[in-house]
Structures are given as structure tokens and as C-alpha cells.
Design an enzyme around this catalytic site. Structure first.
Site, PDB file in Angstrom:
ATOM      1  N   ASN A   6      11.800 -41.868  32.754  1.00 44.27           N
ATOM      2  CA  ASN A   6      10.875 -43.166  32.728  1.00 44.27           C
ATOM      3  C   ASN A   6      10.152 -43.308  31.284  1.00 44.27           C
ATOM      4  O   ASN A   6       9.162 -42.243  30.878  1.00 44.27           O
ATOM      5  CB  ASN A   6       9.675 -42.865  33.728  1.00 44.27           C
ATOM      6  N   LEU A   7      10.606 -44.369  30.587  1.00 46.27           N
ATOM      7  CA  LEU A   7      10.368 -44.214  29.211  1.00 46.27           C
ATOM      8  C   LEU A   7       9.008 -44.958  29.092  1.00 46.27           C
ATOM      9  O   LEU A   7       8.387 -44.703  27.924  1.00 46.27           O
ATOM     10  CB  LEU A   7      11.305 -44.982  28.486  1.00 46.27           C
ATOM     11  N   LYS A   8       8.505 -45.317  30.206  1.00 49.04           N
ATOM     12  CA  LYS A   8       7.148 -46.044  30.244  1.00 49.04           C
ATOM     13  C   LYS A   8       7.128 -47.052  29.094  1.00 49.04           C
ATOM     14  O   LYS A   8       8.229 -47.709  28.695  1.00 49.04           O
ATOM     15  CB  LYS A   8       5.881 -45.167  30.178  1.00 49.04           C
ATOM     16  N   HIS A  84       5.035 -46.934  41.276  1.00 52.05           N
ATOM     17  CA  HIS A  84       4.550 -45.760  40.325  1.00 52.05           C
ATOM     18  C   HIS A  84       2.929 -45.971  40.317  1.00 52.05           C
ATOM     19  O   HIS A  84       2.543 -46.974  40.176  1.00 52.05           O
ATOM     20  CB  HIS A  84       5.152 -45.970  38.837  1.00 52.05           C
ATOM     21  N   GLU A 150       5.364 -37.917  43.620  1.00 43.83           N
ATOM     22  CA  GLU A 150       4.580 -37.713  42.027  1.00 43.83           C
ATOM     23  C   GLU A 150       3.398 -37.555  42.304  1.00 43.83           C
ATOM     24  O   GLU A 150       2.656 -38.434  42.383  1.00 43.83           O
ATOM     25  CB  GLU A 150       4.945 -38.880  41.223  1.00 43.83           C
ATOM     26  N   GLY A 156       1.834 -36.435  33.456  1.00 38.46           N
ATOM     27  CA  GLY A 156       1.366 -36.655  32.135  1.00 38.46           C
ATOM     28  C   GLY A 156       0.441 -35.551  31.704  1.00 38.46           C
ATOM     29  O   GLY A 156      -0.394 -35.553  30.495  1.00 38.46           O
TER      30      GLY A 156
HETATM   31  P1  PGA Z   1       5.344 -37.045  33.157  1.00 37.55           P
HETATM   32  O1  PGA Z   1       5.486 -38.401  33.871  1.00 37.55           O
HETATM   33  O2  PGA Z   1       6.695 -36.430  33.440  1.00 37.55           O
HETATM   34  O3  PGA Z   1       4.912 -37.423  31.698  1.00 37.55           O
HETATM   35  O4  PGA Z   1       4.460 -36.242  34.007  1.00 37.55           O
HETATM   36  C1  PGA Z   1       6.287 -38.695  35.143  1.00 37.55           C
HETATM   37  C2  PGA Z   1       6.070 -39.809  35.533  1.00 37.55           C
HETATM   38  O5  PGA Z   1       5.186 -40.770  35.432  1.00 37.55           O
HETATM   39  O6  PGA Z   1       7.103 -40.452  36.290  1.00 37.55           O
END
Ligand code: PGA
Length: 227
Positions: A6-8, A84, A150, A156
């Protein structure tokens, strides 16, 4: 094992072209999905599947700022992320998530549906009932469904859920659905080995540790050594 990046809100089209090339040169037959920002979608075929972080449940129309199905079709995108926590946090309601789910199901998309509790719910020991309520909105028998657990407190933060927690939660979700189950939340090159051994865990949804193509490849390779 399924690996999702997930590159956001990271990568321009130019930098994603380089990212895609690095992955394409090294991947063999791994099951990899990459969710770039929609402004960076690329034409062509790759050894990974390109997927959408977000979409609007319509083909096209007067929906300012949104991305409809026509725009996904142009890049042959057949996988979408729904629910998400970062989208929920900016106000996407259960009603909107339901509309997106139903649209994507009707159109046959592979749906990666994210659920997860915040720290407060976790501390109160109410994770399972919370997750159950998040799953009430969707058709758990949809054949193209993948559920990603998640925990918000792990996203994060560098604070991955322990394998005991992941195992317990995925076993619980398994009572409701036969779908592939993923874990996401601070997955990295070091903890992937442990996560990959969890019984009901078919893969991972990776944020931060996927933004650099070489780092993401390292993560994939660490997992492969365990399989
Ligand atoms: P993260 O993000 O690996 O930076 O914790 C995961 C996500 O938001 O899908």
C-alpha cells in the site's frame, strides 16, 4: 503467500515507473499486489497486479474529485481496497463502505476489505466484538473477498501485533468467512518470518516497508525463505 504494497500518498508516476521496473526485474511467480496513488497508475503488464487504494462506486459521472470504474478499467485494475482505517479516519462511513463493497462485488472486483480496532478498544479487550460489527456490512461469502486485519494501533507505528494476537484474531474471523485473511500493521523484513507462519494468515498488507521497491523485495524474499 500474498504480498500487498500500500503505497498510500507516496510516489509520483515517475518514481512509480522506477518502482515497477525494479519489482518486475526481480519477481518471479510471487503473488504480489501494488496499490499506487491513482495519479501514478501505469499502462502495461507487470509481474505484480496493480490495484486501487480508493474508488467511487460508479462507472463515471458528476462526482468531483473521484475515480470511477472507467478510470480503473483503463489500467486493467481488478482489485480494490475498501475500509482502510486511514479512509475511515477521514470520514468514510459504514454506509459508504457498504456502497463501495456492493458496487465492487457487482462488478466482480477482488476486494481487500480492511478491518481493525483502535488502541482503546484493544485495551478494553473488545477487539473481537468490534471486528464482528465491522464485518456485518459485507457479504462474507463473496468469492473474491480478502479480509485484512489491521489493528489501527499497529499501522505506521512500528508496533506490530504479536503473533498470538494475530493468530487469535484470524482464527476468530475464520469462523465467519472462508476468504483469504491478511495481516497488516508495521509488517517488515524482520517480523515477516514469524507472521508468515501463522495458521490462517495467507499474506500481508504492507505500508511503510513497501514504499521502497528494494526493501519490499527483501521483505518478500525473507518470507520466501520461510515457506
Ligand atoms: P504500515 O501500514 O505497514 O506502515 O503499518 C499498513 C497499512 O496501512 O496498510
Amino acid at each position: 503467500m500474498i504480498f500487498m504494497a500500500n503505497l498510500k500518498c507516496n510516489h509520483t508516476r515517475k518514481s512509480f515507473e522506477e518502482y515497477a521496473q525494479i519489482l518486475d526485474e526481480s519477481l518471479k511467480d510471487e503473488n504480489v499486489f501494488v496499490f499506487p496513488p491513482s495519479s501514478a497508475f501505469l499502462e502495461g503488464s507487470f509481474k505484480f497486479k496493480q490495484a486501487a487504494q480508493n474508488f467511487y462506486p460508479a462507472k463515471n459521472g458528476s462526482f468531483t474529485g473521484e475515480i470511477g470504474q472507467d478510470m480503473l478499467d483503463e489500467f486493467d485494475i481488478k482489485t480494490v481496497l475498501i475500509g482502510h482505517s486511514e479512509r475511515r479516519a477521514i470520514g468514510e462511513s459504514e454506509e459508504q463502505l457498504k456502497a463501495k463493497f456492493e458496487y465492487a462485488k457487482k462488478e466482480g472486483f477482488k476486494i481487500v476489505y480492511c478491518i481493525g480496532e483502535n488502541e482503546e478498544i484493544f485495551e478494553k479487550g473488545k477487539t473481537k466484538e468490534f471486528l464482528k460489527s465491522q464485518l456485518e456490512n459485507i457479504d462474507l461469502d463473496y468469492e473474491n473477498l480478502i479480509i485484512a486485519y489491521e489493528p489501527i494501533w499497529a499501522i505506521g507505528t512500528g508496533k506490530t501485533a504479536s503473533s498470538e494476537i494475530i493468530n487469535d484474531v484470524l482464527n476468530y474471523i475464520r469462523n465467519f468467512s472462508k476468504s483469504s485473511l491478511l495481516y497488516g500493521g508495521s509488517v517488515n523484513e524482520k517480523n515477516i518470518a514469524t507472521i508468515s507462519k501463522i495458521k490462517n494468515c495467507s499474506g500481508v498488507l504492507v505500508g511503510t516497508a513497501s514504499w521502497d521497491a528494494k526493501a519490499f523485495l527483501k521483505l518478500i524474499n525473507s518470507a520466501k525463505e520461510m515457506i
